[in-house]
Design a protein around this motif. Structure first.
Motif, PDB file in Angstrom:
ATOM      1  N   LYS A   1       0.852  -1.227  -0.110  1.00  0.00           N
ATOM      2  CA  LYS A   1      -0.081   0.079  -0.086  1.00  0.00           C
ATOM      3  C   LYS A   1       0.685   1.415  -0.017  1.00  0.00           C
TER       4      LYS A   1
ATOM      5  N   GLU B   1       2.348   1.724  -3.450  1.00  0.00           N
ATOM      6  CA  GLU B   1       1.386   2.203  -4.551  1.00  0.00           C
ATOM      7  C   GLU B   1       1.486   3.807  -4.179  1.00  0.00           C
ATOM      8  N   ARG B   2       1.310   4.328  -3.042  1.00  0.00           N
ATOM      9  CA  ARG B   2       1.531   5.731  -2.720  1.00  0.00           C
ATOM     10  C   ARG B   2       2.740   6.407  -3.281  1.00  0.00           C
TER      11      ARG B   2
END
Length: 281
Positions: free
Chosen positions: A159, A162-163
């Motif tokens: 996660k 992805e940021r």
């Protein structure tokens, strides 16, 4: 695949350096762990203890004032420096001379903390590991990427990744995007997962240790502590990342036959680091 290397014991033994018989704590490196905020001081405790248990001679934790008693009592071997503020870090000022720094665990994303983080990375010249909210602050302020020292190690889970780099549509696309990101900003990216990949520009290292026991709170904080410790002991950044990830995974392989996947927690990683290192001696 060219430039795709499996990290197994043979690869690790090429990189591992036993501790010299006549060394002392001043020669074993001084690591600084920066992080924590109200309710999230445990992350710094895990990171700092893992740092010590991976061979660093000295470890200092830099935390907000609310964590002072917690760290002093829970890890007596770790020194503590505090921010002026109680609940979170608003400035990063220390009068020690560390050899490597790990930052981000439990630090939060308060605007004051983001400002402190910016001032820190702008001035920092030391080997650096960035994890957790440190990565989230970077992903909100992408112009900060240019400020990172050469060979900075980033340790995102999927996660957080992805940021940092944006979405991907396949495993191959993900790896390619990380390679480009690593090349552009001269950073090493530890893509945490099953398996974990360490990406240094064109080179992709695939870890072979670890199991599902590692999917537990604090596991990443421990990994940051291990890698920061190795950096402080004068391993170069890529060897620190490779060796750190391998040992981190190996602790779960050692412990799980006795305690199982369900009961394995981040503290068990730390407790089994000695056994993991002994397989390399």
């Amino acid at each position: 695949m060219k430039n795709h290397i499996q990290i197994d014991k043979t690869e690790i033994l090429k990189r591992f350096k036993p501790i010299e018989p006549f060394t002392h704590k001043g020669m074993q490196g001084h690591a600084l762990i920066i992080g924590g905020s109200y309710g999230k001081i445990g992350s710094v405790c895990l990171s700092a203890k893992a740092c010590l248990k991976s061979g660093a001679g000295l470890v200092t934790a830099y935390i907000p004032k609310c964590g002072y008693d917690i760290v002093q009592i829970s890890i007596p071997e770790v020194m503590v420096a505090t921010d002026d503020y109680f609940e979170h870090i608003i400035s990063i000022n220390y009068d020690i001379q560390p050899d490597a720094i790990g930052i981000g665990m439990g630090i939060g994303q308060h605007p004051d903390t983001q400002h402190a983080f910016f001032n820190f990375i702008k001035a920092n010249q030391l080997p650096l590991v960035i994890d957790a909210d440190g990565l989230n602050i970077l992903s909100q302020n992408k112009d900060y990427f240019e400020l990172l020292t050469s060979g900075t190690i980033l340790t995102p889970h999927l996660k957080e990744l992805e940021r940092l780099i944006g979405p991907w549509d396949s495993e191959e696309n993900k790896i390619e995007k990380v390679k480009e990101f690593s090349e552009k900003f001269d950073v090493i990216v530890v893509v945490k997962g099953a398996p974990t990949f360490i990406i240094d520009k064109e080179n992709v290292f695939e870890n072979t240790t670890g199991n599902q026991g590692l999917a537990t709170a604090g596991s990443g904080d421990v990994l940051t502590g291990i890698i920061t410790s190795l950096l402080a002991q004068n391993y170069n950044p890529i060897d620190s990342a490779i060796l750190g990830v391998y040992l981190h995974g190996l602790t779960a392989d050692i412990a799980v036959p006795e305690i199982g996947h369900h009961a394995f927690i981040a503290s068990d990683i730390i407790d089994n680091l000695g056994k993991a290192f002994l397989t390399l001696e």
